[in-house]
Design a protein around this motif. Structure first.
Motif, short mmCIF file in Angstrom:
data_model
loop_
_atom_site.label_atom_id
_atom_site.label_comp_id
_atom_site.label_asym_id
_atom_site.label_seq_id
_atom_site.Cartn_x
_atom_site.Cartn_y
_atom_site.Cartn_z
N CYS A 196 0.84 -1.20 0.00
CA CYS A 196 0.00 0.00 0.00
C CYS A 196 0.87 1.25 0.00
N GLY A 197 0.32 2.33 -0.52
CA GLY A 197 1.04 3.58 -0.60
C GLY A 197 1.33 3.96 -2.04
N PRO A 198 2.17 4.97 -2.24
CA PRO A 198 2.49 5.42 -3.60
C PRO A 198 3.12 4.29 -4.42
N THR A 199 2.55 4.04 -5.59
CA THR A 199 3.00 2.93 -6.45
C THR A 199 3.12 3.43 -7.88
N ARG A 200 4.25 3.16 -8.50
CA ARG A 200 4.47 3.57 -9.89
C ARG A 200 3.83 2.56 -10.83
N VAL A 201 2.99 3.05 -11.73
CA VAL A 201 2.42 2.22 -12.78
C VAL A 201 2.93 2.74 -14.12
N THR A 202 3.19 1.82 -15.04
CA THR A 202 3.72 2.21 -16.36
C THR A 202 2.94 1.49 -17.45
N GLY A 203 3.08 2.00 -18.67
CA GLY A 203 2.40 1.38 -19.80
C GLY A 203 2.86 1.96 -21.11
N TYR A 204 2.15 1.61 -22.16
CA TYR A 204 2.43 2.13 -23.50
C TYR A 204 1.16 2.75 -24.06
N ALA A 205 1.32 3.62 -25.03
CA ALA A 205 0.19 4.17 -25.79
C ALA A 205 0.64 4.34 -27.23
N GLN A 265 -2.88 13.14 -14.94
CA GLN A 265 -2.16 12.98 -16.19
C GLN A 265 -0.84 12.26 -15.95
N ALA A 266 -0.57 11.28 -16.79
CA ALA A 266 0.67 10.52 -16.70
C ALA A 266 1.82 11.31 -17.32
N ASP A 267 3.03 10.97 -16.92
CA ASP A 267 4.22 11.51 -17.57
C ASP A 267 4.50 10.70 -18.83
N LEU A 268 4.69 11.38 -19.95
CA LEU A 268 4.95 10.72 -21.23
C LEU A 268 6.44 10.56 -21.47
N GLY A 269 6.84 9.39 -21.96
CA GLY A 269 8.22 9.14 -22.33
C GLY A 269 8.55 9.72 -23.68
N GLU A 270 9.74 9.45 -24.15
CA GLU A 270 10.19 10.02 -25.42
C GLU A 270 9.35 9.53 -26.59
N GLN A 271 9.24 10.37 -27.61
CA GLN A 271 8.62 9.99 -28.87
C GLN A 271 9.75 9.62 -29.82
N ALA A 272 10.02 8.32 -29.96
CA ALA A 272 11.18 7.85 -30.72
C ALA A 272 11.02 8.08 -32.21
N GLY A 273 9.82 8.38 -32.65
CA GLY A 273 9.56 8.63 -34.06
C GLY A 273 8.07 8.78 -34.27
N THR A 274 7.70 9.32 -35.42
CA THR A 274 6.28 9.53 -35.73
C THR A 274 5.48 8.25 -35.64
N TRP A 275 6.14 7.12 -35.94
CA TRP A 275 5.43 5.85 -36.07
C TRP A 275 5.62 4.94 -34.86
N ALA A 276 6.11 5.50 -33.76
CA ALA A 276 6.42 4.68 -32.58
C ALA A 276 5.47 5.00 -31.42
N TRP A 277 5.30 4.02 -30.55
CA TRP A 277 4.53 4.21 -29.33
C TRP A 277 5.22 5.18 -28.39
N ARG A 278 4.49 5.55 -27.33
CA ARG A 278 5.08 6.31 -26.23
C ARG A 278 4.84 5.53 -24.94
N HIS A 279 5.89 5.36 -24.17
CA HIS A 279 5.71 4.81 -22.84
C HIS A 279 5.30 5.93 -21.89
N TRP A 280 4.62 5.58 -20.84
CA TRP A 280 4.14 6.56 -19.87
C TRP A 280 4.23 5.98 -18.47
N SER A 281 4.16 6.84 -17.46
CA SER A 281 4.19 6.40 -16.07
C SER A 281 3.41 7.37 -15.21
N ALA A 282 2.92 6.85 -14.10
CA ALA A 282 2.20 7.68 -13.13
C ALA A 282 2.33 7.02 -11.76
N THR A 283 2.15 7.82 -10.73
CA THR A 283 2.17 7.29 -9.36
C THR A 283 0.76 7.35 -8.79
N VAL A 284 0.28 6.21 -8.33
CA VAL A 284 -1.06 6.13 -7.77
C VAL A 284 -0.96 5.66 -6.31
#
Length: 358
Positions: free
Chosen positions: A255-264, A287-306
């Motif tokens: 329990c407590g602050p936990t980092r969750v991550t994913g892709y979009a 709002q989650a923090d967005l990772g780098e945009q490696a290119g127009t055709w690539a996903w973005r990883h993201w993270s947030a603390t819940v």
């Protein structure tokens, strides 16, 4: 890997294998196949270019490299059945593999631009589509046939579409289409035909079984066994989508602050511009923090603390793309009898473990 089928081989990695990695390691890249994996000799491979062209041609791998050079593109591929398991929870989908959220991956692809090969052949003004044919033979069609599909000519002429022989600086493995595959960024993975040996310029979409009968979006009340070729909507561009990568669904965490991550990811020429995360099943959002945009055709990883509380907790995520499109909330609203294109809000079930729990 979670193996959904041995012959043909279909498998996806655990969520954690994709977490916090812009490029997917080759051994964690999902594998979607429709027949046995061909074992091809790169030295004997040739690509035929025909149809509505001024000159039918045939190319070896060496000839392609020498004539057109090489180009690289970072691009995400996503299976049309990605996240099908979420639709199966709404209503059963018989005969279809229950893909989870990791039938998607990103690589740095290297090869020749398809546009350069087409320009060399000379495209007839009447042409509208470009079809690809692989060497793999599928028993799903009657009679069995090679896997194929097509894309509009306007997309085929875009610089990001490649005839690729490398992934992440390494030669394509056989399971991913060696010696050469098509890479069509922004479109469902089925259009990035593996083991390609023929490119045909035409005045209509491909009549291949997998274009006319398989990768089709059908209304929810339709029986797929009773459809005719061409029924439904042909799948092409990937809709905006997102899911969690860590922790795993159903995980027990402190329990407590936990980092969750994913892709979009968003198909076409759209990019992900925002990801929202709800720690309480949709009552509130951050709002989650967005990772780098490696290119127009690539996903973005993201993270947030819940903040994780004791007991069961439902965490949600939803992505927005650059056209202001938002994922739909309810998986029931996008349910279809083949289980394609599930881009409903991602759901992560966590169990909070308090300090007093032994």
């Amino acid at each position: 890997m979670t193996v959904h089928g041995v012959t043909p081989f279909n498998a996806e990695p655990p969520r954690a294998a994709l977490a916090d990695r812009v490029l997917t390691p080759l051994d964690a890249f999902y594998s979607r196949n429709h027949g046995p994996i061909p074992a091809l000799d790169p030295g004997g491979w040739r690509l035929r270019v025909d149809g509505l062209v001024g000159r039918t041609s045939s190319w070896s791998l060496t000839e392609l490299r020498d004539r057109f050079g090489s180009h690289s593109e970072t691009a995400t591929l996503q299976c049309a059945g990605n996240r099908r398991a979420g639709l199966v929870e709404v209503r059963d989908i018989p005969g279809e593999a229950p893909w989870g959220p990791t039938a998607t991956a990103t690589a740095r692809w290297t090869g020749v631009r398809l546009a350069d090969v087409l320009d060399d052949a000379g495209v007839d003004p009447a042409a509208t589509d470009v079809a690809f044919l692989g060497t793999d033979v599928s028993e799903a069609a009657t009679p069995p046939q090679e896997f194929g599909g097509s894309i509009p000519l306007r997309k085929a002429r875009m610089p990001e579409v490649l005839l690729a022989w490398e992934m992440n600086g390494e030669p394509l493995p056989p399971v991913h289409g060696a010696p050469v595959r098509v890479v069509v960024p922004g479109y469902i993975g089925a259009r990035s035909v593996k083991w390609v040996h023929r490119v045909t310029v035409a005045d209509r979409p491909s009549q291949n079984f997998f274009q006319t009968s398989t990768y089709r979006l059908l209304p929810p009340d339709v029986d797929p066994a009773r459809t005719a070729p061409g029924d439904g909507v042909a799948l092409g561009l990937v809709a905006v989508n997102a899911d969690f990568l860590a922790p795993d669904d159903g995980a027990e965490v402190d329990c407590g602050p936990t980092r969750v991550t994913g892709y979009a990811f968003a198909g076409g020429d759209r990019t992900v511009v925002r990801v929202d995360v709800s720690p309480d099943g949709g009552s509130s959002w951050i709002q989650a923090d967005l990772g780098e945009q490696a290119g127009t055709w690539a996903w973005r990883h993201w993270s947030a603390t819940v903040d994780v509380r004791p007991g069961e907790q439902l965490v949600l995520a939803r992505a927005w793309d650059s056209s202001a499109a938002l994922q739909p909330a309810d998986p029931a609203s996008v349910w279809n009898p083949k289980g394609y294109a599930n881009n409903s809000w991602a759901r992560l079930r966590l169990r909070g473990r308090s300090a007093h729990t032994a």
